[in-house]
Scaffold this motif. Structure first.
Motif, PDB file in Angstrom:
ATOM      1  N   GLU A  44       0.831  -1.212   0.000  1.00 48.45           N
ATOM      2  CA  GLU A  44       0.000   0.000   0.000  1.00 48.45           C
ATOM      3  C   GLU A  44       0.866   1.264   0.000  1.00 48.45           C
ATOM      4  O   GLU A  44       0.580   2.232  -0.722  1.00 48.45           O
ATOM      5  CB  GLU A  44      -0.908  -0.001   1.225  1.00 48.45           C
ATOM      6  N   THR A  45       1.910   1.251   0.820  1.00 52.18           N
ATOM      7  CA  THR A  45       2.786   2.419   0.931  1.00 52.18           C
ATOM      8  C   THR A  45       3.498   2.701  -0.388  1.00 52.18           C
ATOM      9  O   THR A  45       3.615   3.861  -0.819  1.00 52.18           O
ATOM     10  CB  THR A  45       3.819   2.202   2.048  1.00 52.18           C
ATOM     11  N   ALA A  46       3.960   1.636  -1.045  1.00 59.08           N
ATOM     12  CA  ALA A  46       4.671   1.804  -2.314  1.00 59.08           C
ATOM     13  C   ALA A  46       3.738   2.346  -3.397  1.00 59.08           C
ATOM     14  O   ALA A  46       4.114   3.245  -4.160  1.00 59.08           O
ATOM     15  CB  ALA A  46       5.266   0.468  -2.752  1.00 59.08           C
ATOM     16  N   VAL A  47       2.538   1.806  -3.474  1.00 56.25           N
ATOM     17  CA  VAL A  47       1.582   2.256  -4.486  1.00 56.25           C
ATOM     18  C   VAL A  47       1.200   3.720  -4.252  1.00 56.25           C
ATOM     19  O   VAL A  47       1.119   4.521  -5.195  1.00 56.25           O
ATOM     20  CB  VAL A  47       0.334   1.352  -4.482  1.00 56.25           C
ATOM     21  N   GLN A  48       0.992   4.082  -2.996  1.00 63.41           N
ATOM     22  CA  GLN A  48       0.645   5.473  -2.688  1.00 63.41           C
ATOM     23  C   GLN A  48       1.780   6.418  -3.070  1.00 63.41           C
ATOM     24  O   GLN A  48       1.554   7.478  -3.673  1.00 63.41           O
ATOM     25  CB  GLN A  48       0.318   5.619  -1.207  1.00 63.41           C
ATOM     26  N   HIS A  49       3.009   6.044  -2.727  1.00 61.76           N
ATOM     27  CA  HIS A  49       4.149   6.902  -3.058  1.00 61.76           C
ATOM     28  C   HIS A  49       4.332   6.993  -4.572  1.00 61.76           C
ATOM     29  O   HIS A  49       4.648   8.073  -5.099  1.00 61.76           O
ATOM     30  CB  HIS A  49       5.418   6.352  -2.414  1.00 61.76           C
ATOM     31  N   ALA A  50       4.116   5.884  -5.269  1.00 61.17           N
ATOM     32  CA  ALA A  50       4.282   5.893  -6.727  1.00 61.17           C
ATOM     33  C   ALA A  50       3.253   6.794  -7.393  1.00 61.17           C
ATOM     34  O   ALA A  50       3.521   7.348  -8.470  1.00 61.17           O
ATOM     35  CB  ALA A  50       4.164   4.473  -7.276  1.00 61.17           C
ATOM     36  N   GLY A  51       2.100   6.963  -6.766  1.00 63.35           N
ATOM     37  CA  GLY A  51       1.097   7.855  -7.321  1.00 63.35           C
ATOM     38  C   GLY A  51       1.332   9.309  -6.976  1.00 63.35           C
ATOM     39  O   GLY A  51       0.916  10.212  -7.723  1.00 63.35           O
ATOM     40  N   ASP A  52       2.003   9.558  -5.843  1.00 61.91           N
ATOM     41  CA  ASP A  52       2.224  10.934  -5.388  1.00 61.91           C
ATOM     42  C   ASP A  52       3.514  11.543  -5.936  1.00 61.91           C
ATOM     43  O   ASP A  52       3.554  12.732  -6.262  1.00 61.91           O
ATOM     44  CB  ASP A  52       2.263  10.982  -3.854  1.00 61.91           C
ATOM     45  N   SER A  91       5.572  13.536 -14.521  1.00 63.56           N
ATOM     46  CA  SER A  91       4.605  12.432 -14.436  1.00 63.56           C
ATOM     47  C   SER A  91       4.802  11.674 -13.133  1.00 63.56           C
ATOM     48  O   SER A  91       5.925  11.610 -12.598  1.00 63.56           O
ATOM     49  CB  SER A  91       4.783  11.457 -15.609  1.00 63.56           C
ATOM     50  N   PRO A  92       3.728  11.067 -12.589  1.00 57.14           N
ATOM     51  CA  PRO A  92       3.897  10.206 -11.406  1.00 57.14           C
ATOM     52  C   PRO A  92       4.825   9.047 -11.742  1.00 57.14           C
ATOM     53  O   PRO A  92       4.753   8.482 -12.846  1.00 57.14           O
ATOM     54  CB  PRO A  92       2.470   9.711 -11.124  1.00 57.14           C
ATOM     55  N   ILE A  93       5.697   8.698 -10.813  1.00 57.19           N
ATOM     56  CA  ILE A  93       6.637   7.608 -11.104  1.00 57.19           C
ATOM     57  C   ILE A  93       5.899   6.281 -11.279  1.00 57.19           C
ATOM     58  O   ILE A  93       6.436   5.348 -11.880  1.00 57.19           O
ATOM     59  CB  ILE A  93       7.709   7.487 -10.004  1.00 57.19           C
ATOM     60  N   GLY A  94       4.669   6.199 -10.790  1.00 56.17           N
ATOM     61  CA  GLY A  94       3.890   4.985 -10.995  1.00 56.17           C
ATOM     62  C   GLY A  94       3.507   4.752 -12.448  1.00 56.17           C
ATOM     63  O   GLY A  94       3.054   3.659 -12.804  1.00 56.17           O
ATOM     64  N   SER A  95       3.674   5.747 -13.293  1.00 55.31           N
ATOM     65  CA  SER A  95       3.386   5.572 -14.729  1.00 55.31           C
ATOM     66  C   SER A  95       4.553   4.923 -15.462  1.00 55.31           C
ATOM     67  O   SER A  95       4.408   4.509 -16.615  1.00 55.31           O
ATOM     68  CB  SER A  95       3.060   6.921 -15.375  1.00 55.31           C
TER      69      SER A  95
END
Length: 346
Positions: free
Chosen positions: A209-217, A223-227
């Motif tokens: 959860e923490t990784a996904v949230q940080h990747a979106g922020d 661009s968000p790094i989650g992209s």
């Protein structure tokens, strides 16, 4: 057969999450880190009042009367919150050590040759199926020495004294009594391993959860790094480790089978350690800082992975269980046909 959580089980898990959010938020967790992992007795009593330790005691004994599947749900939440202390040992000691069920006593445990956690604060120590207290405990603690712990929330002591616990002996009924004691100790060992696996599962889910949230922020190059594909793959791998571990832990809680517990412990250990490492990687340089919480999950996961049923012991047990399994009908082993040798080409 339906393996979905019941409404009562969901409510139990949700209630424990709400409680831990209230009594052990990030500020209190960081305060615990600053005081070197010293236990908060008031928090321990709050857990006792909530039924955390007495969950599996019969109602007539003052417990809640639930089972191992429900205990797994609570310990999953404890792992998610990085709750410190010898939670598993105190839970297992409920009904054996006075005050353990109510959270008035802190109970730790001897686990082979590993250092003992929170020994200086313990009111009792589990040694197999027995509890060490009083003068023998004081002598045991006096002979121990503190050692540096990789987890700032888990103080450790290396023990060097004999526990004073002996196997039952005597001319009449000695063998039966010893067998009962050994069987009870083995049951405690495997139940403890499963509860630690549940803590690892909670930690793995939290770091995902923490990784996904940080990747979106977090943004890079606008661009968000989650992209970015590499980050997507890391997050997907974290989820792909967490969910099989969840299925294995929940299934082992239903069956109580030692081989299934060993498999669950292996999967949960891998998920907790590798997810924490990937979460740290996604956080980049910030993940290595003391102010970030990622390293705390990683350090606790390392400690837990060696506890109760470490990797080598779990693998040996799992291999032995697979070797003893009956061959499937229609297989070459069942029909007596030998397997084709490698290199035959036909």
């Amino acid at each position: 057969m339906d393996f979905q959580l019941s409404d009562d089980q969901r409510a139990l898990r949700s209630g424990m999450r709400d409680l831990l959010d209230a009594v052990f938020d990030r500020d209190r967790m960081r305060a615990a880190v600053e005081r070197g992992g010293t236990l908060d007795r008031s928090l321990w009593r709050e857990l006792g009042a909530a039924g955390f330790f007495a969950l599996r005691l019969p109602e007539e004994a003052g417990g809640v009367g639930l089972g191992l599947p429900e205990a797994v749900l609570l310990f999953e939440e404890a792992g998610r919150a990085l709750l410190p202390g010898p939670l598993v040992a105190t839970h297992l000691a409920a009904g054996l050590v006075k005050g353990a069920a109510e959270g008035e006593a802190v109970v730790t445990a001897v686990d082979g040759d590993l250092p003992v956690a929170h020994l200086a604060e313990a009111d009792a120590v589990l040694v197999g199926a027995d509890a060490l207290a009083g003068e023998p405990l004081r002598a045991f603690v006096a002979a121990a020495r503190p050692v540096r712990s990789m987890d700032p929330l888990t103080p450790l002591h290396r023990t060097g004294a004999d526990t004073g616990v002996r196997a039952v002996s005597g001319p009449e009924g000695a063998r039966a009594a010893t067998e009962r004691t050994t069987a009870h100790a083995e049951r405690i060992r495997f139940e403890g391993a499963l509860l630690i696996a549940a803590e690892q599962l909670g930690s793995a889910a939290r770091t995902t959860e923490t990784a996904v949230q940080h990747a979106g922020d977090r943004e890079q190059f606008g661009s968000p790094i989650g992209s970015f594909q590499a980050v997507k793959h890391l997050c997907a791998d974290m989820l792909a480790r967490t969910e099989p571990a969840r299925a294995a832990v929940y299934a082992a809680a239903v069956t109580g089978d030692p081989v299934e517990i060993a498999a669950a412990k292996l999967l949960a250990d891998e998920a907790a350690v590798r997810n924490a490492r990937d979460c740290l990687q996604i956080h980049g340089g910030m993940g290595f800082t003391w102010e970030a919480d990622v390293h705390l999950h990683l350090k606790r996961a390392w400690l837990r992975s060696a506890a109760r049923l470490g990797g080598a012991a779990a693998e040996e047990l799992l291999a032995a269980g697979l070797g003893a399994a009956r061959p499937y009908p229609g297989s070459s082993a069942a029909s007596g046909r030998g397997a084709p040798e490698a290199g035959g080409g036909g």
